[in-house]
Scaffold this active site. Structure first.
Site, PDB file in Angstrom:
ATOM      1  CB  CYS A  73      38.541  30.071  35.011  1.00  0.00           C
ATOM      2  SG  CYS A  73      39.584  29.926  36.485  1.00  0.00           S
TER       3      CYS A  73
ATOM      4  CG  HIS B 292      40.685  34.624  36.790  1.00  0.00           C
ATOM      5  ND1 HIS B 292      40.285  34.968  38.063  1.00  0.00           N
ATOM      6  CD2 HIS B 292      40.637  33.254  36.746  1.00  0.00           C
ATOM      7  CE1 HIS B 292      40.001  33.855  38.742  1.00  0.00           C
ATOM      8  NE2 HIS B 292      40.212  32.816  37.953  1.00  0.00           N
TER       9      HIS B 292
END
Length: 339
Positions: free
Chosen positions: A132, A244
């Site tokens: 990711c 994130h």
């Protein structure tokens, strides 16, 4: 009438599996039949697809008969065990684990960056979804690399607990409540308390002192960008549920000004430029959560070197960092390769 495709979602009851289902619905992927697969303990649960009930089945090697595309998010061990069986049954596997990412015969794909690599799925019937953190970084860096050639990347990540899964999300929730009650929180998912804390460890440490997560970013970035770029990473888990964030420093062969970088990123696919310091406008996890764009801002020259630039990059790790990227790969697959 457009052709419909039979799809299996492996790990359907997990955080990413559930998001894969949502993405298939939201993007109106041409699904004929859909099959939800998970472990024996989840078999019998009833989920939905476009308002209709779908029973979760136990994952076995015989689960893929008649399946065209299998979206995997059930961990590396299951992917290593079951992707070959799915491919042998005629399905193309798009795998979210790290099991196949560095296999030279398996393409590692971010659609905005290297869609041409999808053609190599024919070697093993498997396409790997990158980590990711790697995905959002290369989406932001691809237009800059094409323009000025990146020589070195220094990245520090600030990663949400959803990257670990449902148990981590629940643990952060419980720890916050427990701490506000003046009690000591239970620690189970991570080595230390995550609530109101930052943990400079994601995955286990290697002999070189880096974690597996950090080395994934090193190796995956080079494979995706098809360049021997110097990459060093520090990965940190933070008490955020979704999204994130990354501090990215690049050194380029050719001079790249802030103005040019902003111009390139403003028109880059999959990117939203959020960069107005005068109004405190910059990417934040709460803005990225729930959407598929990679947000980029805080663009500024690194004054310590001749050709350096700093960026702040944020994306929803469950969507663009996992589920959406996989469905985007499937969309290109059926458009250009499958008939």
């Amino acid at each position: 009438m457009a052709k419909l495709w039979n799809v299996a979602v492996v790990g359907a009851t997990g955080a990413v599996g559930g998001q894969m289902i949502e993405c298939l619905e939201e993007r109106n992927f041409p699904v004929g039949k859909i099959r939800y697969l998970a472990s024996a303990r989840s078999a019998g649960e009833v989920l939905e697809f476009k308002g209709k009930p779908v029973m979760v089945e136990e994952l076995t090697r015989d689960s893929f008969e008649g399946i065209d595309i299998a979206l995997f998010s059930a961990g590396g061990d299951r992917s290593r065990d079951f992707c070959p069986a799915a491919a042998a049954a005629g399905a193309v596997c798009i795998d979210n684990s790290s099991a196949w990412r560095m296999d030279p015969d398996v393409p590692l794909v971010v659609p905005e960056v290297n869609p041409h690599a999808i053609a190599d799925y024919r070697k093993k019937g498997i396409i790997a979804n990158p980590n990711c953190s790697t995905i959002q970084m290369v989406v932001a860096l691809k237009p800059l690399h094409d323009h000025a050639v990146i020589r070195r990347i220094v990245v520090s990540t600030y990663q949400a607990v959803s990257g670990t899964g449902k148990k981590a999300i629940e643990e952060l929730q419980k720890q916050v409540v427990t701490l506000f009650q003046g009690k000591s929180p239970e620690v189970a998912t991570y080595p230390h308390q995550i609530a109101f804390n930052c943990l400079p460890q994601i995955d286990s440490f290697g002999d070189n002192g880096y974690t597996k997560e950090e080395m994934k970013m090193v190796h995956e970035t080079r494979k995706i960008l098809e360049a021997n770029i110097g990459v060093t990473a520090t990965a940190v888990r933070v008490p955020v549920f979704y999204g994130h964030s990354e501090s990215v420093n690049i050194e380029t062969e050719n001079k790249l000004t802030v103005a040019t970088a902003r111009e390139l990123l403003a028109k880059a696919p999959g990117v939203e430029l959020v960069d107005d310091p005068a109004t405190s406008s910059y990417p934040m996890a709460i803005d990225a959560a729930g959407q598929d764009l990679t947000l980029v801002g805080r663009i500024r020259e690194d004054e310590s070197i001749a050709n350096g630039l700093n960026l702040w990059v944020v994306a929803d790790n469950i969507r663009k960092g996992a589920a959406t990227n996989a469905v985007q790969i499937a969309e290109i697959l059926i458009e250009k390769y499958l008939r």
